[in-house]
Each structure stands twice: as C-alpha cells, then as structure tokens.
Write a protein that holds these residues in place. Structure first.
Motif, mmCIF file in Angstrom:
data_model
loop_
_atom_site.group_PDB
_atom_site.id
_atom_site.type_symbol
_atom_site.label_atom_id
_atom_site.label_comp_id
_atom_site.label_asym_id
_atom_site.label_seq_id
_atom_site.Cartn_x
_atom_site.Cartn_y
_atom_site.Cartn_z
ATOM 1 N N LEU A 162 0.828 -1.203 0.000
ATOM 2 C CA LEU A 162 0.000 0.000 0.000
ATOM 3 C C LEU A 162 0.863 1.253 0.000
ATOM 4 C CD1 LEU A 162 -2.810 1.323 0.255
ATOM 5 C CD2 LEU A 162 -2.564 1.113 2.746
ATOM 6 N N VAL A 163 1.857 1.302 0.891
ATOM 7 C CA VAL A 163 2.707 2.488 1.005
ATOM 8 C C VAL A 163 3.562 2.674 -0.245
ATOM 9 C CG1 VAL A 163 4.603 3.516 2.320
ATOM 10 C CG2 VAL A 163 2.707 2.406 3.529
ATOM 11 N N ALA A 166 1.285 4.025 -3.200
ATOM 12 C CA ALA A 166 0.601 5.311 -3.032
ATOM 13 C C ALA A 166 1.595 6.333 -2.480
ATOM 14 C CB ALA A 166 -0.592 5.163 -2.085
ATOM 15 N N LYS A 168 1.645 9.394 -1.465
ATOM 16 C CA LYS A 168 1.385 10.332 -0.371
ATOM 17 C C LYS A 168 1.014 9.651 0.945
ATOM 18 C CE LYS A 168 -0.556 14.256 -1.117
ATOM 19 N NZ LYS A 168 -1.537 15.325 -1.440
ATOM 20 N N LEU A 169 0.929 8.333 0.945
ATOM 21 C CA LEU A 169 0.559 7.645 2.179
ATOM 22 C C LEU A 169 1.793 7.418 3.049
ATOM 23 C CD1 LEU A 169 -2.087 5.008 1.039
ATOM 24 C CD2 LEU A 169 -2.442 7.284 2.025
ATOM 25 N N PRO A 170 1.715 7.740 4.345
ATOM 26 C CA PRO A 170 2.872 7.566 5.235
ATOM 27 C C PRO A 170 3.004 6.119 5.691
ATOM 28 C CG PRO A 170 1.010 8.413 6.483
ATOM 29 C CD PRO A 170 0.563 8.352 5.047
ATOM 30 N N ARG A 171 4.186 5.779 6.160
ATOM 31 C CA ARG A 171 4.378 4.454 6.754
ATOM 32 C C ARG A 171 3.873 4.496 8.191
ATOM 33 N NH1 ARG A 171 6.497 -0.025 5.440
ATOM 34 N NH2 ARG A 171 7.229 0.873 3.470
ATOM 35 N N THR A 187 -5.665 10.797 7.696
ATOM 36 C CA THR A 187 -5.120 9.776 6.798
ATOM 37 C C THR A 187 -4.546 8.607 7.592
ATOM 38 O OG1 THR A 187 -4.611 11.393 5.078
ATOM 39 C CG2 THR A 187 -3.391 9.317 5.013
ATOM 40 N N GLU A 188 -3.794 8.924 8.663
ATOM 41 C CA GLU A 188 -3.182 7.866 9.464
ATOM 42 C C GLU A 188 -4.244 6.990 10.122
ATOM 43 O OE1 GLU A 188 -2.286 10.981 9.452
ATOM 44 O OE2 GLU A 188 -0.141 11.038 8.979
ATOM 45 N N GLN A 190 -7.292 6.463 9.094
ATOM 46 C CA GLN A 190 -7.951 5.668 8.060
ATOM 47 C C GLN A 190 -7.088 4.475 7.657
ATOM 48 O OE1 GLN A 190 -9.190 8.283 4.856
ATOM 49 N NE2 GLN A 190 -9.980 9.782 6.321
ATOM 50 N N MET A 191 -5.781 4.681 7.606
ATOM 51 C CA MET A 191 -4.888 3.569 7.275
ATOM 52 C C MET A 191 -4.880 2.521 8.383
ATOM 53 S SD MET A 191 -1.643 5.547 5.516
ATOM 54 C CE MET A 191 -0.739 4.018 5.231
#
Length: 260
Positions: A162-163, A166, A168-171, A187-188, A190-191
């Motif tokens: 996923l990371v 994508a 813009k998605l953070p780890r 965002t965090e 939701q992840m």
C-alpha cells in the motif's frame, strides 16, 4: 541439548530445547548469503550471554522454507557443533503425518511442523493460523492429517504494498486503532482502520468459511508474532501457541531419536 532452527522467509529463529522445554531463543533476519562462519560468530556470543556454550549443543534440526539458506545452516551444524543435522521432512526426520493434498511436496516445512505440534497439543479438528511473511490458515483433522489451507498476504506485506504504491501515504506501525470508530478522521487513522480491522475481517471471514466447510467443531490455534495483538481485539482464536513451529521441530527430532 537440541538446537532447533526455523528458517522462514523473513526471519530465522534459533532455539535451545531441553526435554521439550525451550531454554532460549534468538531471531535474525533471513539472508541466504549469510555464511556458516557469520552464523557461528553471532550465535556463539548469544549462547554465552545466556550462560551456554557450543558444547551444550549435541543435536541440531533444521526446518526451512528457504532452500538457499539450508546449506550454510548444515555447515554451521557440522563445523561448529560437530553434529550431522536433521532436516525436517527428509530422511530420518520424515514428517510422519499424512499430507492429504494434491502436491504434498509443495507443503512448506513450517506448515507441516505446525500441524505436528498442534495435533500433539490439542485434540479434534484444528485450524492453525500462522502470522509470517504470509498469513497461512491450515486445517488439521482429528487424526493429525494435514488437509490443506489458505495462503494470504501477511499484514506487513499488505502495508508495504500500500505504502509503496501510493506516494502520499505515510508508513505506519501495525497496531490497533486508538479510536473505536471505524470512520477515520485523518489519513493515518484511516490507514490504521483499513489495515488492522480489514485484516481482522479477512481472518474472521476465512476462518468461518473453513469451519462451515468442515462441518464439525474446530479449535483455532494461532501462532506467530502478531497472534497476541489480534487476540486482544477479536475472539476468533481459541488458543495462542507462540512457539508452535519450534515445538514441531523438537517433536520431530524426538520422534526420529526414538525410531533409532
């Protein structure tokens, strides 16, 4: 004392086992290029820290799903411990259980070892859930036969994909969401919700489908590092066995010694 080595795709676990009791265990990242000499230096230091010496080891058994790692582990046993290792599933360490699947040779050593240990520890039909690089769901019937199962991407593998895909998605860390709501506001959040509760839903769904197909009472046994985390937030597991694969190695070794 037995040195049991479980070589997985992500980590290798070395455990000292005496009379069926695990006295010490150590973990190192799997790297097929690592030599027997490198293993020996690392392991010698850890043995000393726990109050053991190389002389305390008089037997070695290896279970591996990484064929390229096997040779150097065998050299470690012969060169530094002076013993010929048993290899799980081969020769004197043949599984001794029925692998009731289309291609028995394709069953990973860890899954066969889990089946051996789970059947020895628990009665009846069993589903073993093992958290590793992949998360596996294995059915062992009341006679101890391995009947097949499911292979799903491990949760860390899913998160990495996923990371990576994508930008813009953070780890994030693998942990339960702090809020009870499944509607994330950041965002965090939701992840965390998607990864954690999504994975719980996947596991619960697969386990229920397996149980329905068996049609008899089934006990669910979980093993692997993340088993405890998920057990705290779901009732899908009946029991946690953190060292199931190592226990399977020890049982397989004991059986081979008795056969001699």
């Amino acid at each position: 004392m037995l040195l049991a080595i479980d070589a997985g795709n992500t980590n290798l676990v070395f455990a000292l086992v005496e009379d069926g009791v695990i006295r010490a265990r150590w973990r190192i990242a799997t790297d097929p290029r690592r030599t027997a000499d490198q293993y020996a230096v690392w392991l010698h230091q850890l043995l000393e820290l726990e109050g053991f010496t190389r002389a305390d080891v008089d037997a070695v058994i290896i279970g591996t799903v990484v064929p390229r790692a096997l040779h150097n582990l065998e050299v470690l046993a012969t060169k530094y411990f002076g013993v010929e290792p048993l290899v799980a599933g081969q020769g004197e360490a043949d599984w001794g259980i029925e692998l009731d699947v289309v291609e028995p040779r394709s069953v990973g050593a860890d899954r066969a070892l889990n089946a051996i240990a789970a059947h020895a520890l628990h009665e009846g039909d069993l589903i073993v859930v093992d958290f590793g690089t992949a998360t596996t769901f294995d059915l062992i019937d009341y006679d101890g036969a391995y009947k097949g199962g499911i292979i799903a991407p491990g949760i860390n593998l899913s998160l990495d994909a996923l990371v990576s895909a994508a930008a813009k998605l953070p780890r994030i860390a693998i942990e339960a969401p702090t809020e009870r709501s499944v509607i994330g506001r950041t965002t965090e959040d939701q992840m965390h919700i998607g990864i954690f509760w999504g994975y719980v839903a996947m596991m619960e769904g697969l386990i229920e489908r397996m149980k329905a197909e068996v049609g008899r009472p089934v006990k669910v046994v979980a093993t692997g590092g993340l088993a405890v985390l998920f057990d705290q937030h779901s009732e899908m597991f009946d029991v946690i066995e953190p060292d199931l694969t190592i226990q399977g190695l020890a049982m397989l070794h004991a059986r081979s010694v008795q056969a001699d």
